[in-house]
Scaffold this active site. Sequence first.
Site, PDB file in Angstrom:
ATOM      1  N   CYS A 108       0.874  -1.176   0.000  1.00  0.00           N
ATOM      2  CA  CYS A 108       0.000   0.000   0.000  1.00  0.00           C
ATOM      3  C   CYS A 108       0.908   1.221   0.000  1.00  0.00           C
ATOM      4  CB  CYS A 108      -1.001   0.006   1.149  1.00  0.00           C
ATOM      5  SG  CYS A 108      -0.322   0.146   2.797  1.00  0.00           S
TER       6      CYS A 108
ATOM      7  N   CYS B 206      -2.008   1.177  -4.183  1.00  0.00           N
ATOM      8  CA  CYS B 206      -0.795   1.798  -4.730  1.00  0.00           C
ATOM      9  C   CYS B 206      -0.889   1.957  -6.239  1.00  0.00           C
ATOM     10  CB  CYS B 206       0.469   1.049  -4.327  1.00  0.00           C
ATOM     11  SG  CYS B 206       0.854  -0.409  -5.282  1.00  0.00           S
TER      12      CYS B 206
ATOM     13  N   CYS C 136       3.149   0.052  -8.625  1.00  0.00           N
ATOM     14  CA  CYS C 136       3.701  -1.280  -8.402  1.00  0.00           C
ATOM     15  C   CYS C 136       4.281  -1.816  -9.705  1.00  0.00           C
ATOM     16  CB  CYS C 136       2.621  -2.236  -7.917  1.00  0.00           C
ATOM     17  SG  CYS C 136       2.107  -1.914  -6.249  1.00  0.00           S
TER      18      CYS C 136
END
Length: 142
Positions: free
Chosen positions: A15, A89, A93
């Site tokens: 996160c 996120c 990522c």
Amino acid sequence: MSTDSTKKPSVLFVCVHNAGRSQMAAAFLTTLAKGTIEVRSAGSQPADKVNPAAVEAMAELDIDMSAEIPKVLTTEAVKESDVVITMGCGDECPYFPGKRYEDWVLEDPAGQGIASVRPIRDEIRGRVLTLLGELGVTPVGL
């Protein structure tokens, strides 16, 4: 690199701040899997410390996260994980073909009190239990 065919699966929870959701998920998976899964958590923009309300909420279930610190998301952590679970996120990522990716849409506990964090904690616990079943691991405790 190990050629052991019984290599345990690895899961990475991500996160943005690695201070609440991903820390709680990692703590649940670590507790429930009892060493059968390698567990990591990280954040694209890690906070200075873990959310105190998340620590308190987990302590209510006898899971101690007080020593945890937010960690920065690295490309290596994603490469080394079999399952990557994101929690807000988004595109930050890295993506690698062959990995299992999931996005868990969960309310952010940042800035919320313990009463608001408990339902988030409980939803994460349920999702971790489902993940354990999908990975063929029988949960221990809780």
